[in-house]
Design a protein around this motif. Structure first.
Motif, short mmCIF file in Angstrom:
data_model
loop_
_atom_site.label_atom_id
_atom_site.label_comp_id
_atom_site.label_asym_id
_atom_site.label_seq_id
_atom_site.Cartn_x
_atom_site.Cartn_y
_atom_site.Cartn_z
N LYS A 345 0.94 -1.48 -0.03
CA LYS A 345 0.04 -0.05 -0.49
C LYS A 345 0.60 1.49 -0.15
O LYS A 345 0.88 1.88 -0.95
CB LYS A 345 -1.01 0.14 1.55
CG LYS A 345 -2.40 -1.33 0.95
CD LYS A 345 -2.80 -0.65 2.18
CE LYS A 345 -4.74 -2.32 1.70
NZ LYS A 345 -5.24 -2.55 2.93
N LEU A 346 1.58 1.18 0.50
CA LEU A 346 2.99 2.22 1.10
C LEU A 346 3.19 2.54 -0.89
O LEU A 346 3.57 3.63 -0.94
CB LEU A 346 3.57 2.35 1.88
CG LEU A 346 3.42 2.40 3.30
CD1 LEU A 346 4.62 1.90 4.01
CD2 LEU A 346 2.93 3.76 3.65
N GLN A 347 3.99 1.59 -0.92
CA GLN A 347 5.11 1.82 -2.22
C GLN A 347 3.28 1.96 -3.52
O GLN A 347 4.54 3.09 -4.38
CB GLN A 347 4.75 0.15 -3.39
CG GLN A 347 6.46 -0.21 -2.40
CD GLN A 347 6.00 -1.12 -3.43
OE1 GLN A 347 6.67 -2.58 -3.19
NE2 GLN A 347 8.28 -0.81 -3.26
N SER A 348 2.36 1.79 -3.42
CA SER A 348 1.22 1.99 -4.14
C SER A 348 1.30 3.68 -4.04
O SER A 348 0.23 4.32 -4.83
CB SER A 348 -0.41 1.23 -4.18
OG SER A 348 -0.60 1.84 -3.06
N GLY A 350 3.78 5.26 -2.96
CA GLY A 350 4.84 6.49 -4.15
C GLY A 350 5.67 6.52 -3.20
O GLY A 350 6.19 7.16 -3.17
N VAL A 351 5.35 6.36 -1.84
CA VAL A 351 6.08 6.18 0.14
C VAL A 351 7.99 5.33 -0.57
O VAL A 351 8.02 4.28 -1.08
CB VAL A 351 5.54 5.63 0.82
CG1 VAL A 351 6.64 5.99 1.87
CG2 VAL A 351 4.08 6.83 1.06
N ALA A 352 8.63 5.67 -0.58
CA ALA A 352 9.67 5.48 -0.72
C ALA A 352 10.30 4.06 0.89
O ALA A 352 10.58 4.66 2.04
CB ALA A 352 11.34 6.17 -0.39
N VAL A 353 10.28 2.66 0.77
CA VAL A 353 10.11 1.70 2.18
C VAL A 353 11.16 0.95 1.80
O VAL A 353 11.53 0.18 0.84
CB VAL A 353 8.46 1.33 2.07
CG1 VAL A 353 8.24 0.62 2.95
CG2 VAL A 353 8.25 1.84 2.21
N PHE A 409 -2.20 5.29 10.36
CA PHE A 409 -0.90 5.61 9.62
C PHE A 409 -0.60 5.55 7.86
O PHE A 409 0.22 6.23 7.28
CB PHE A 409 0.06 4.67 10.16
CG PHE A 409 1.56 3.63 9.34
CD1 PHE A 409 2.69 4.63 9.71
CD2 PHE A 409 1.76 2.78 8.10
CE1 PHE A 409 3.61 4.45 8.59
CE2 PHE A 409 2.95 2.45 7.92
CZ PHE A 409 3.78 3.39 7.93
N LEU A 410 -1.71 4.77 7.29
CA LEU A 410 -1.46 4.88 5.85
C LEU A 410 -1.65 5.86 4.97
O LEU A 410 -1.46 6.07 4.13
CB LEU A 410 -2.57 3.95 5.06
CG LEU A 410 -1.60 2.15 5.42
CD1 LEU A 410 -2.68 1.16 5.05
CD2 LEU A 410 -0.39 2.22 4.52
N ASP A 411 -2.57 6.76 5.54
CA ASP A 411 -3.06 8.12 5.29
C ASP A 411 -2.04 9.28 5.64
O ASP A 411 -2.34 10.05 4.94
CB ASP A 411 -4.25 8.52 6.08
CG ASP A 411 -5.40 7.29 5.72
OD1 ASP A 411 -5.51 6.53 4.35
OD2 ASP A 411 -6.57 7.75 6.27
#
Ligand SMILES: [Zn+2]
Length: 415
Positions: A345-348, A350-353, A409-411
């Motif tokens: 979900k973070l990747q989608s 665009g967050v660099a994880v 957190f995801l938001d």
């Protein structure tokens, strides 16, 4: 990026032969690899950090109206003969062509290339001012290469060159460039001082940008109340004396790392290459130049030294290799699924994880690696956090830790 698939190998061992803290932390954290003294490979995370630093520098140089070019590192001896520096520059690598017919310098700086280059485009005062910059590999033979990437023999540097018809224009641009340098350091989380230094063979003065740090090789004399600062080489005051420019301050002496320097070159190089223009009244006049350098890899080393603690690196958000270090604690299917779901979900978004999905590594080791690598936010998914429908979020810089509901957190905008 999954930790298990990345070209990264952290270690607790202090690398042999490394005396500098920046090299120790960057090698242990998997950012660089040593090829030989003063020469390092940037590993994937190291290159990410460097690219972020370069992006910030590029934006600030473009804000000065400078255009980016890319000049050759391999430079003919004839250009260096023209300025007399072939015989005098002790850091210059001199190489032969394999057939022995020609000699070349490996560029430690680029005045010898940029001056005749820009000369081709400037015919009269109407074509000035101009400024060009590049971000490129430089080569300098450092007799003592023991400071990690603070003083490499091959390193990445930004060099900017400006060309002017009048001294007033040169000095006005010089001040604008200094202001842009301060913006670069501020965006990188560093506090730099503008320190007056020798002008060498070029002019009466130059300026260095120095970050106060114990690892520094320079000594600076600076006021504790105003912006007055001088390099030791030209210092006109002594420690503890009242500041010569403000009534309130006292002179302090500090070790510092040089993270940039700017020179008004005047006509030193335009003389060597006979770079003159027609003035309004038809007379010939030498073009005036300034040069402005920032060591990009050195900045990375400085940040590693200054913004770290006893547990490892602490990257500012603007240049961190990833924004979130996601840790899966335990190998059972529920935890693995929950962590994978958050990762995707973070990747989608665009967050660099960096996703520590390793199943053969203990919790303590994963936490130690997260501290060593220094990504701004550590996020843990475990049986305990799943029961609370939350994740555990810890900020690397402050140590502040909290449980946050997964959706909340995801938001958050972690970009
Ligand atoms: Zn003062």
């Amino acid at each position: 990026m999954r930790f298990s698939e990345q070209l990264i190998k952290t270690t607790k061992e202090i690398p042999s032969g490394e005396q500098s803290r920046n090299a120790e932390l960057l090698i242990r954290g998997g950012f660089i690899d040593k090829t030989m003294a003063g020469v390092y490979t940037l590993l994937p995370m190291g290159l990410k950090v460097l690219n972020h630093i370069v992006r910030i520098i590029r934006e600030e140089m473009e804000s000065l109206g400078a255009e980016e070019i890319f000049m050759p590192a391999l430079q003919p001896k004839e250009l260096w003969d023209a300025t007399g520096r072939w015989d005098t520059m002790d850091v210059l690598y001199r190489v032969h062509s394999p057939d022995g017919s020609h000699e070349f310098g490996l560029g430690p700086t680029h005045e010898e290339v940029v001056t005749p280059l820009v000369k081709k485009f400037i015919l009269s005062y109407r074509d000035l001012p101009r400024a060009v910059f590049q971000i490129q590999t430089k080569f300098r033979f450092e007799a003592r290469a023991k400071s990690g990437i603070l003083r490499g023999r091959e390193f990445m540097m930004k060099d900017l060159y400006s060309f002017h018809a009048t001294e007033t224009d040169l000095l006005a641009y010089y001040e604008r460039a200094a202001a842009a340098y301060f913006r670069v350091y501020e965006r990188l989380g560093l506090t730099a001082l503008k320190v007056r230094a020798s002008g060498g063979a070029f002019s009466d003065f130059s300026h260095e940008f120095q970050v106060i740090a114990d690892c520094g090789e320079d000594l600076i004399y600076h006021c504790d109340a105003c912006e007055f600062a001088e390099n030791k080489e030209i210092a006109t005051c002594v420690e503890g004396a009242p500041c010569p420019t403000c009534a309130a301050g006292t002179i302090r002496v500090s070790k510092a790392v040089e993270v940039g320097n700017i020179f008004p070159l005047y006509n030193k190089f335009s003389d060597a290459f006979n770079f003159a223009i027609k003035n309004q009244d038809g007379t010939d006049q030498k073009v005036l130049m300034g040069c402005y350098g920032i060591g990009c890899t050195r900045l990375m080393g400085t940040i590693a030294e200054v913004l770290s603690d006893e547990n490892g690196l602490v990257w500012p958000q603007q240049i961190a290799p990833y924004q979130i270090h996601l840790i899966q604690l335990g190998a059972d299917d529920t935890v693995a699924e929950a962590a994978k779901d958050i990762y995707e979900k973070l990747q989608s978004k665009g967050v660099a994880v960096l996703f520590d999905d390793r199943t053969d590594v203990k919790a303590g080791e994963k936490f130690a690696d997260a501290d060593l690598i220094g990504i701004p936010r550590r996020v843990v998914v475990s049986t305990k956090t799943i029961q609370a429908a939350s994740v555990e979020l810890k900020y690397r810089a402050t140590g502040e830790t909290s449980l946050i509901p997964v959706q909340q957190f995801l938001d958050e905008p972690y970009v």
